[in-house]
Write a protein that holds these residues in place. Structure first.
Motif, short mmCIF file in Angstrom:
data_model
loop_
_atom_site.label_atom_id
_atom_site.label_comp_id
_atom_site.label_asym_id
_atom_site.label_seq_id
_atom_site.Cartn_x
_atom_site.Cartn_y
_atom_site.Cartn_z
N ILE A 1 -21.79 42.23 9.13
CA ILE A 1 -21.48 43.62 9.49
C ILE A 1 -21.16 43.74 10.97
O ILE A 1 -20.22 44.44 11.37
CB ILE A 1 -22.66 44.52 9.09
CG1 ILE A 1 -22.78 44.54 7.56
CG2 ILE A 1 -22.47 45.94 9.62
CD1 ILE A 1 -23.96 45.32 7.06
N TRP A 2 -21.92 43.04 11.82
CA TRP A 2 -21.60 43.05 13.25
C TRP A 2 -20.22 42.42 13.49
O TRP A 2 -19.46 42.88 14.35
CB TRP A 2 -22.67 42.31 14.03
CG TRP A 2 -23.89 43.12 14.28
CD1 TRP A 2 -25.10 43.01 13.65
CD2 TRP A 2 -24.04 44.18 15.23
NE1 TRP A 2 -25.99 43.94 14.14
CE2 TRP A 2 -25.37 44.67 15.11
CE3 TRP A 2 -23.18 44.77 16.15
CZ2 TRP A 2 -25.84 45.70 15.91
CZ3 TRP A 2 -23.65 45.81 16.95
CH2 TRP A 2 -24.98 46.27 16.80
N ARG A 3 -19.91 41.38 12.76
CA ARG A 3 -18.60 40.74 12.89
C ARG A 3 -17.49 41.70 12.48
O ARG A 3 -16.43 41.78 13.13
CB ARG A 3 -18.57 39.48 12.01
CG ARG A 3 -17.26 38.72 12.01
CD ARG A 3 -17.38 37.49 11.11
NE ARG A 3 -16.13 36.77 11.03
CZ ARG A 3 -15.17 37.03 10.16
NH1 ARG A 3 -15.35 38.02 9.28
NH2 ARG A 3 -14.05 36.33 10.16
N ALA A 4 -17.71 42.45 11.40
CA ALA A 4 -16.71 43.43 10.96
C ALA A 4 -16.55 44.55 11.99
O ALA A 4 -15.44 45.02 12.23
CB ALA A 4 -17.11 44.00 9.60
N ALA A 5 -17.67 44.98 12.59
CA ALA A 5 -17.60 46.03 13.60
C ALA A 5 -16.78 45.58 14.80
O ALA A 5 -15.95 46.34 15.35
CB ALA A 5 -19.01 46.44 14.03
N LEU A 6 -16.99 44.35 15.25
CA LEU A 6 -16.21 43.82 16.37
C LEU A 6 -14.74 43.66 15.98
O LEU A 6 -13.84 43.87 16.81
CB LEU A 6 -16.79 42.49 16.83
CG LEU A 6 -18.20 42.57 17.45
CD1 LEU A 6 -18.71 41.16 17.77
CD2 LEU A 6 -18.19 43.43 18.71
N SER A 7 -14.48 43.29 14.73
CA SER A 7 -13.10 43.17 14.28
C SER A 7 -12.39 44.51 14.30
O SER A 7 -11.20 44.60 14.62
CB SER A 7 -13.05 42.57 12.87
OG SER A 7 -13.60 41.27 12.85
N VAL A 8 -13.11 45.57 13.95
CA VAL A 8 -12.53 46.91 13.99
C VAL A 8 -12.17 47.31 15.41
O VAL A 8 -11.14 47.96 15.67
CB VAL A 8 -13.51 47.93 13.36
CG1 VAL A 8 -13.05 49.35 13.61
CG2 VAL A 8 -13.65 47.68 11.87
#
Length: 262
Positions: free
Chosen positions: A212-219
């Motif tokens: 989820i943190w990885r997805a947030a940074l990707s956004v």
């Protein structure tokens, strides 16, 4: 793609473009949802990791929701029936709050909750090492442990009930799914699942929080996302498993092709 076109994203898109008038009517049909699976144990773990990364990209739906609000507001202002459109817009904003709360509970809350323990442990260790004894660090953490303890206790209780419900449903449906009756001891089956959750659950949820943190940074830093579909059981693999298991032991339920299943 710029947005992951999952079912939830399409539901949000329909909700916004119809000013909240879109409705979802469920069709109550029995289905079987296959988990990601490969031919080897390591491959299966890697497939489930790919699945977790793809699901975590649903974090982008929150960005999509707030990006669309100014565009829809501009459309309602320039619309001929602006009074009715503005009423529909503010009604949509009101009901849309439930969508935002759900997105926060699914993505933001899970990402924070399962990294909170790690960050707290590291912070507590550093404060005990670097600060003097007259700061009473132990007393400080003792006074602030009530909320994490309640959260952990409630999570444990919910996990126990979910495991019980899963065993109950599995015992009812196993003969239809795997073409064989449930012959194992139910308490032993539950204890095995509970032991697996206790041993591997922390690693699973820590990895989920990382996704989820990885997805947030990707956004934040990317405008497009990689849509990776995890492999599912194929017909050939299922047939080979049935033949190796012997007559009357395998699953006779045909598995979907991984290309057609998303």
């Amino acid at each position: 793609p710029d947005w992951i076109a999952e079912d939830y994203h399409m539901g949000i898109k329909c909700f916004l473009l119809t000013l909240g008038r879109a409705l979802v009517e469920p069709i109550l049909l029995p289905t079987v949802n296959y988990t990601p699976e490969e031919n080897t144990w390591v491959g299966t773990i890697w497939a489930r990791w790919a699945q977790a990364k793809r699901h975590a990209l649903g974090f982008s739906d929150m960005t999509y929701y707030f990006m669309m609000l100014p565009l829809i507001f501009g459309y309602t202002v320039t619309n001929k029936s602006s009074v009715y459109s503005m009423q529909a817009f503010w009604s949509m904003i009101t009901y849309g709050t439930t969508l935002v709360i759900r997105l926060v509970n699914i993505h933001v809350f899970i990402g924070i909750m399962y990294t909170y323990g790690v960050v707290t442990t590291v912070l507590k260790f550093l404060m005990q090492v670097l600060l003097s004894d007259d700061r009473h660090i132990f007393f400080f953490f003792t006074r602030t442990n009530l909320c994490p303890q309640l959260l952990m206790a409630s999570s444990l209780v919910c996990t126990v009930f979910v495991a019980v419900l899963f065993i109950a449903v599995y015992g009812i449906m196993v003969d239809r799914i795997e073409n064989k009756p449930f012959t194992h001891s139910t308490p032993l089956h539950w204890m095995r699942n509970a032991l697996a959750i206790l041993c591997f659950g922390p690693f699973y949820f820590l990895g989920l929080g990382f996704c989820i943190w990885r997805a947030a940074l990707s956004v934040i830093f990317s405008r497009s996302f990689e849509y990776e579909v995890a492999p599912k059981p194929t017909r050939s693999a299922t047939s080979a498993a049935d033949q190796s298991a012997g007559p009357g032991e395998g699953s006779s339920c045909p598995a979907p092709d991984p290309v057609a299943t998303t």
